[in-house]
Design an enzyme around this catalytic site. Structure first.
Site, PDB file in Angstrom:
ATOM      1  N   GLY A   1      39.722 -22.592  -7.074  1.00 14.23           N
ATOM      2  CA  GLY A   1      39.706 -22.696  -5.622  1.00 14.23           C
ATOM      3  C   GLY A   1      38.474 -23.449  -5.167  1.00 14.23           C
ATOM      4  O   GLY A   1      37.463 -23.484  -5.877  1.00 14.23           O
TER       5      GLY A   1
ATOM      6  N   GLN B 158      32.070 -26.174   0.735  1.00 11.86           N
ATOM      7  CA  GLN B 158      31.435 -26.360  -0.576  1.00 11.86           C
ATOM      8  C   GLN B 158      31.204 -27.837  -0.899  1.00 11.86           C
ATOM      9  O   GLN B 158      30.420 -28.161  -1.781  1.00 11.86           O
ATOM     10  CB  GLN B 158      32.283 -25.723  -1.692  1.00 11.86           C
ATOM     11  CG  GLN B 158      32.304 -24.195  -1.628  1.00 11.86           C
ATOM     12  CD  GLN B 158      33.148 -23.615  -2.754  1.00 11.86           C
ATOM     13  OE1 GLN B 158      34.366 -23.533  -2.635  1.00 11.86           O
ATOM     14  NE2 GLN B 158      32.506 -23.248  -3.846  1.00 11.86           N
TER      15      GLN B 158
ATOM     16  N   CYS C 274      32.023 -18.480  -8.641  1.00 11.67           N
ATOM     17  CA  CYS C 274      32.098 -19.480  -7.577  1.00 11.67           C
ATOM     18  C   CYS C 274      31.513 -20.783  -8.094  1.00 11.67           C
ATOM     19  O   CYS C 274      30.474 -20.775  -8.754  1.00 11.67           O
ATOM     20  CB  CYS C 274      31.300 -18.972  -6.378  1.00 11.67           C
ATOM     21  SG  CYS C 274      31.273 -20.111  -4.982  1.00 11.67           S
ATOM     22  N   LEU C 275      32.164 -21.891  -7.779  1.00  9.25           N
ATOM     23  CA  LEU C 275      31.656 -23.193  -8.220  1.00  9.25           C
ATOM     24  C   LEU C 275      30.297 -23.503  -7.583  1.00  9.25           C
ATOM     25  O   LEU C 275      29.570 -24.354  -8.073  1.00  9.25           O
ATOM     26  CB  LEU C 275      32.664 -24.295  -7.890  1.00  9.25           C
ATOM     27  CG  LEU C 275      33.982 -24.223  -8.684  1.00  9.25           C
ATOM     28  CD1 LEU C 275      34.968 -25.267  -8.177  1.00  9.25           C
ATOM     29  CD2 LEU C 275      33.741 -24.397 -10.177  1.00  9.25           C
TER      30      LEU C 275
ATOM     31  N   HIS D 297      38.610 -15.244  -1.340  1.00  3.06           N
ATOM     32  CA  HIS D 297      37.315 -15.872  -1.639  1.00  3.06           C
ATOM     33  C   HIS D 297      37.124 -17.150  -0.808  1.00  3.06           C
ATOM     34  O   HIS D 297      36.058 -17.371  -0.224  1.00  3.06           O
ATOM     35  CB  HIS D 297      37.269 -16.169  -3.146  1.00  3.06           C
ATOM     36  CG  HIS D 297      36.020 -16.832  -3.627  1.00  3.06           C
ATOM     37  ND1 HIS D 297      35.112 -16.215  -4.461  1.00  3.06           N
ATOM     38  CD2 HIS D 297      35.541 -18.084  -3.416  1.00  3.06           C
ATOM     39  CE1 HIS D 297      34.121 -17.061  -4.716  1.00  3.06           C
ATOM     40  NE2 HIS D 297      34.355 -18.193  -4.111  1.00  3.06           N
ATOM     41  N   GLU D 298      38.169 -17.983  -0.759  1.00  9.74           N
ATOM     42  CA  GLU D 298      38.043 -19.260  -0.034  1.00  9.74           C
ATOM     43  C   GLU D 298      37.975 -19.036   1.472  1.00  9.74           C
ATOM     44  O   GLU D 298      37.220 -19.727   2.165  1.00  9.74           O
ATOM     45  CB  GLU D 298      39.207 -20.199  -0.375  1.00  9.74           C
ATOM     46  CG  GLU D 298      39.382 -20.524  -1.857  1.00  9.74           C
ATOM     47  CD  GLU D 298      38.099 -20.864  -2.593  1.00  9.74           C
ATOM     48  OE1 GLU D 298      37.168 -21.442  -1.986  1.00  9.74           O
ATOM     49  OE2 GLU D 298      38.004 -20.548  -3.789  1.00  9.74           O
TER      50      GLU D 298
ATOM     51  N   HIS E 226      34.524 -18.237   2.468  1.00 12.15           N
ATOM     52  CA  HIS E 226      33.661 -19.429   2.570  1.00 12.15           C
ATOM     53  C   HIS E 226      33.727 -20.049   3.968  1.00 12.15           C
ATOM     54  O   HIS E 226      32.732 -20.564   4.477  1.00 12.15           O
ATOM     55  CB  HIS E 226      34.099 -20.503   1.564  1.00 12.15           C
ATOM     56  CG  HIS E 226      33.482 -20.370   0.195  1.00 12.15           C
ATOM     57  ND1 HIS E 226      32.120 -20.388  -0.010  1.00 12.15           N
ATOM     58  CD2 HIS E 226      34.050 -20.244  -1.038  1.00 12.15           C
ATOM     59  CE1 HIS E 226      31.870 -20.278  -1.324  1.00 12.15           C
ATOM     60  NE2 HIS E 226      33.026 -20.178  -1.963  1.00 12.15           N
TER      61      HIS E 226
END
Ligand code: ZN
Length: 169
Positions: free
Chosen positions: A46, A51, A94-95, A136-137, A140
């Site tokens: 994701g 991000q 998380c990236l 999660h997204e 963000h």
């Protein structure tokens, strides 16, 4: 398509609330294409627009509840979680926080309402890892990170106690 730079935790952009997408134009399509390519290249499941430095409500999620090799990218513009049930707890990453995982409790099933890249509304359900990624997204987009939801970052020993290594989002 092009790869975009993924911002890391500590960058103020990741703490901001994103504005709705109002124009469903080529610029949005390029953003979504680039986000999908960037997510896949980083081996994530994701990625949210903030991000990559864009404060707009758009995310991509990799649907992995498919036969092997048939994963596909879900695009959600202006997503809202409209229903959730069940519960799961597992390692989440998380990236924007590379190499770190924490135990996060999420719903097992989530239903989202969103728009596609052309502005059409639709509803979609996600289960397991996909439900976790939707939550999660969406976090963000409101400036929140998974690290706010876990007690601590798992040690290598704690992480290896889980079957999967956790997934980056
Ligand atoms: Zn993330």
């Amino acid at each position: 398509m092009a790869l975009r730079n993924i911002l890391k935790q500590g960058d103020e952009t990741l703490t901001k609330r994103c504005r709705p997408v109002t124009e469903f134009n080529d610029r949005l399509h390029t953003l979504l294409d680039d986000m999908a390519e960037t997510m896949r290249q980083a081996d994530g499941v994701g990625l949210a627009a903030p991000q990559v430095g864009i404060l707009r409500r758009a995310v991509v999620v990799l649907e992995t509840n498919t036969p092997e090799g048939e994963e596909y990218v879900i695009e959600l513009v202006n997503p809202q979680i409209i229903d959730a049930d069940g519960e799961q707890e597992g390692p989440e990453g998380c990236l924007s926080v590379p190499g770190s995982y924490g135990l996060v409790r999420r719903p097992m099933h989530v239903k989202v309402r969103a728009q596609d890249r052309n502005g059409n509304f639709f509803e979609l359900e996600g289960e397991g890892l996909t439900a976790r990624a939707f939550c999660h997204e969406c976090d963000h987009l409101d400036g929140h990170m998974f690290t706010e939801l876990c007690d601590h970052i798992l040690t290598d020993e704690e992480l290896s106690a889980y079957h999967s290594r956790g997934e980056d989002q």
